[in-house]
Design a protein around this motif. Structure first.
Motif, PDB file in Angstrom:
ATOM      1  N   UNK A   1      33.170  36.658  22.653  1.00  0.00           N
ATOM      2  CA  UNK A   1      33.605  36.354  24.021  1.00  0.00           C
ATOM      3  C   UNK A   1      34.253  37.591  24.627  1.00  0.00           C
ATOM      4  N   UNK A   2      33.946  37.856  25.897  1.00  0.00           N
ATOM      5  CA  UNK A   2      34.627  38.888  26.671  1.00  0.00           C
ATOM      6  C   UNK A   2      35.415  38.206  27.792  1.00  0.00           C
ATOM      7  N   UNK A   3      36.669  38.616  27.950  1.00  0.00           N
ATOM      8  CA  UNK A   3      37.567  37.949  28.902  1.00  0.00           C
ATOM      9  C   UNK A   3      38.293  39.010  29.723  1.00  0.00           C
ATOM     10  N   UNK A   4      38.008  39.062  31.025  1.00  0.00           N
ATOM     11  CA  UNK A   4      38.649  40.003  31.950  1.00  0.00           C
ATOM     12  C   UNK A   4      39.855  39.358  32.614  1.00  0.00           C
ATOM     13  N   UNK A   5      40.958  40.104  32.692  1.00  0.00           N
ATOM     14  CA  UNK A   5      42.170  39.607  33.331  1.00  0.00           C
ATOM     15  C   UNK A   5      42.365  40.182  34.733  1.00  0.00           C
ATOM     16  N   UNK A   6      41.400  40.953  35.227  1.00  0.00           N
ATOM     17  CA  UNK A   6      41.591  41.651  36.501  1.00  0.00           C
ATOM     18  C   UNK A   6      40.248  42.125  37.027  1.00  0.00           C
ATOM     19  N   UNK A   7      40.268  42.700  38.208  1.00  0.00           N
ATOM     20  CA  UNK A   7      39.022  43.131  38.845  1.00  0.00           C
ATOM     21  C   UNK A   7      38.446  44.389  38.213  1.00  0.00           C
TER      22      UNK A   7
ATOM     23  N   UNK B   1      41.815  43.365  50.731  1.00  0.00           N
ATOM     24  CA  UNK B   1      41.761  44.817  50.834  1.00  0.00           C
ATOM     25  C   UNK B   1      41.049  45.218  52.116  1.00  0.00           C
ATOM     26  N   UNK B   2      41.629  46.180  52.834  1.00  0.00           N
ATOM     27  CA  UNK B   2      40.987  46.694  54.051  1.00  0.00           C
ATOM     28  C   UNK B   2      39.887  47.687  53.696  1.00  0.00           C
ATOM     29  N   UNK B   3      40.015  48.359  52.558  1.00  0.00           N
ATOM     30  CA  UNK B   3      38.988  49.301  52.137  1.00  0.00           C
ATOM     31  C   UNK B   3      37.763  48.528  51.659  1.00  0.00           C
ATOM     32  N   UNK B   4      36.585  48.795  52.199  1.00  0.00           N
ATOM     33  CA  UNK B   4      35.397  48.011  51.838  1.00  0.00           C
ATOM     34  C   UNK B   4      34.997  48.131  50.376  1.00  0.00           C
ATOM     35  N   UNK B   5      35.223  49.295  49.767  1.00  0.00           N
ATOM     36  CA  UNK B   5      34.848  49.448  48.359  1.00  0.00           C
ATOM     37  C   UNK B   5      35.763  48.623  47.457  1.00  0.00           C
ATOM     38  N   UNK B   6      37.066  48.649  47.730  1.00  0.00           N
ATOM     39  CA  UNK B   6      38.003  47.836  46.951  1.00  0.00           C
ATOM     40  C   UNK B   6      37.721  46.342  47.144  1.00  0.00           C
TER      41      UNK B   6
ATOM     42  N   UNK C   1      40.785  54.097  45.391  1.00  0.00           N
ATOM     43  CA  UNK C   1      39.357  53.913  45.109  1.00  0.00           C
ATOM     44  C   UNK C   1      38.938  54.804  43.943  1.00  0.00           C
ATOM     45  N   UNK C   2      39.387  56.062  43.947  1.00  0.00           N
ATOM     46  CA  UNK C   2      39.071  56.974  42.846  1.00  0.00           C
ATOM     47  C   UNK C   2      39.627  56.435  41.531  1.00  0.00           C
ATOM     48  N   UNK C   3      40.843  55.916  41.579  1.00  0.00           N
ATOM     49  CA  UNK C   3      41.486  55.394  40.373  1.00  0.00           C
ATOM     50  C   UNK C   3      40.718  54.200  39.812  1.00  0.00           C
ATOM     51  N   UNK C   4      40.389  53.243  40.673  1.00  0.00           N
ATOM     52  CA  UNK C   4      39.685  52.045  40.221  1.00  0.00           C
ATOM     53  C   UNK C   4      38.307  52.414  39.675  1.00  0.00           C
ATOM     54  N   UNK C   5      37.580  53.281  40.396  1.00  0.00           N
ATOM     55  CA  UNK C   5      36.253  53.702  39.929  1.00  0.00           C
ATOM     56  C   UNK C   5      36.349  54.361  38.543  1.00  0.00           C
ATOM     57  N   UNK C   6      37.349  55.203  38.360  1.00  0.00           N
ATOM     58  CA  UNK C   6      37.507  55.893  37.081  1.00  0.00           C
ATOM     59  C   UNK C   6      37.825  54.920  35.959  1.00  0.00           C
TER      60      UNK C   6
ATOM     61  N   UNK D   1      36.665  43.745  44.231  1.00  0.00           N
ATOM     62  CA  UNK D   1      37.491  42.543  44.077  1.00  0.00           C
ATOM     63  C   UNK D   1      36.620  41.295  44.007  1.00  0.00           C
ATOM     64  N   UNK D   2      35.681  41.166  44.955  1.00  0.00           N
ATOM     65  CA  UNK D   2      34.851  39.958  45.012  1.00  0.00           C
ATOM     66  C   UNK D   2      33.779  39.945  43.919  1.00  0.00           C
ATOM     67  N   UNK D   3      33.247  41.098  43.586  1.00  0.00           N
ATOM     68  CA  UNK D   3      32.215  41.167  42.541  1.00  0.00           C
ATOM     69  C   UNK D   3      32.762  40.641  41.210  1.00  0.00           C
ATOM     70  N   UNK D   4      34.002  40.972  40.890  1.00  0.00           N
ATOM     71  CA  UNK D   4      34.598  40.549  39.624  1.00  0.00           C
ATOM     72  C   UNK D   4      34.863  39.051  39.590  1.00  0.00           C
ATOM     73  N   UNK D   5      34.795  38.408  40.747  1.00  0.00           N
ATOM     74  CA  UNK D   5      34.923  36.944  40.805  1.00  0.00           C
ATOM     75  C   UNK D   5      33.548  36.294  40.775  1.00  0.00           C
TER      76      UNK D   5
END
Length: 392
Positions: A94-100, A128-133, A70-75, A137-141
């Motif tokens: 255009x902006x194109x994301x390949x990941x969350x 992901x079992x962690x609610x923040x991850x 979680x710390x890594x992804x947030x950073x 994950x879903x927000x980026x979709x």
């Protein structure tokens, strides 16, 4: 908006993972079509991308992280937000994301009205079992303006589980970089890693649960009883996620089966290697064993096929979407006996010749140019939104 576009493609890492490979190859193919595509990725080491490219790249300044995932992804999200904090840094059509990770950064930039929206490629859906991850994950979709995916499997999952439509753009392979003809460095790599007379079974992606490494280990241990000179070559493994628990189980399985690890040993674990070494490692292998449990597409399968190396893959999507039983050896990934049978089948001399020829044909049918062409209508729509935002 018509004509050449300025496209920012964002990946999660500079290391050779599937989404990063896709991002770089897409950027190069778009450049060949006349667009200006720049690939970005956080780069805490400052060493740049894992290979040289023919399209512009930007190593985004990134802070080292020693905490949780979680710390890594947030950073990494924050690293991207600092990089694109000004309107000048956001001067792309255009902006194109390949990941969350990059998807969340672009979602925030959209809400700040620094960009009009973004395209998101969903290579595969994770749980992901962690609610923040799970939230990230879903927000980026959900927040993406347009969704792309690389297989019908995940196209269907986005419709079924998210109620969202996505365009399947597929994947490609560089047949100039990957080919069956021996190269000057092949012999040196064989010596460096102590690869003997074989057979050599290649596993790409390190020891990872979704790569089904435990089943590979157990099947290989049984194969060694029949073929004592066989070696399992495990390449790669760079990942943002923590796989230490599963890797400990793999080490226990190796110990239990008496499989020593190291150059010249029954199991040769290279870790991440320079991209320039990959074509030779494919050629040195007698077969790629890839009974993955969950995969976006499986780019290494195309790379092996372009190298003339037979493949062993799971008898499920996405592999069944672009391969037939004439092209590969299908196995049940949940059955170690089936994986063992697949190893035996792929190593038969008569099968090797047939599979090598079929694999070359499959590789030729998957070009990065065709993949890039499928992106153009989506990009044009996003560029029009930017123009409307500028005119408002």
């Amino acid at each position: 908006m018509t004509g050449p576009l300025r496209i920012a493609i964002l990946a999660h890492s500079t290391h050779p993972r599937g989404g990063v490979v896709h991002a770089l190859a897409l950027g190069e193919a778009l450049a060949a079509l006349g667009h200006s595509a720049t690939v970005h990725a956080p780069d805490p080491s400052g060493t740049g991308f894992f290979r040289k490219t023919s399209c512009p790249v930007i190593s985004v300044a990134a802070r080292p992280v020693s905490g949780s995932t979680v710390d890594l992804v947030r950073t990494r999200i924050e690293d991207y937000l600092r990089h694109f904090a000004s309107p000048a840094a956001c001067d792309y059509d255009v902006f194109h994301a390949q990941d969350a990770i990059s998807g969340n950064a672009l979602s925030t930039l959209t809400r700040r009205r620094l960009i009009p929206g973004f395209v998101r490629t969903v290579h595969h859906v994770d749980l992901f079992s962690d609610p923040q991850l799970a939230y990230w994950h879903d927000r980026a979709i959900f927040d993406a303006t347009a969704l792309l995916c690389v297989s019908s499997l995940w196209q269907g999952a986005l419709t079924r589980d998210y109620g969202l439509a996505a365009l399947n753009v597929g994947n490609g392979v560089d047949t100039d970089a990957f080919g069956p003809e021996p190269g000057e460095g092949d012999t040196a790599l064989r010596s460096e890693w102590g690869l003997g007379e074989g057979p050599i079974l290649l596993s790409v992606g390190g020891f990872e649960e979704r790569k089904n490494s435990l089943a590979i280990i157990e099947a290989f241990a049984r194969l060694r009883q029949e073929r004592p000179a066989a070696q399992l070559l495990v390449v790669g493994g760079a990942s943002l996620l923590d796989h230490s628990g599963y890797q400990a189980r793999c080490r226990a399985a190796l110990d239990r089966n008496g499989l020593d690890v190291g150059p010249g040993r029954p199991v040769v674990q290279t870790g991440p290697v320079p991209q320039a070494a990959m074509p030779a490692l494919y050629r040195l292998a007698d077969a790629l064993v890839f009974p993955s449990l969950r995969e976006g597409f499986g780019l290494c399968v195309l790379e092996a096929m372009a190298s003339g190396t037979p493949t062993i893959v799971s008898d499920r999507a996405p592999f069944t979407e672009y391969l037939t039983a004439a092209d590969t050896v299908f196995v049940d990934p949940d059955d170690e006996g089936s994986v063992l049978h697949g190893m035996r089948a792929a190593l038969r001399p008569s099968a090797r010749e047939r599979l090598a020829k079929a694999g070359l044909a499959v590789a030729e049918a998957h070009s990065w140019r065709a993949c890039a062409e499928k992106h153009r209508p989506v990009y044009a729509s996003l560029a029009a939104r930017k123009q409307e935002m500028s005119d408002a």
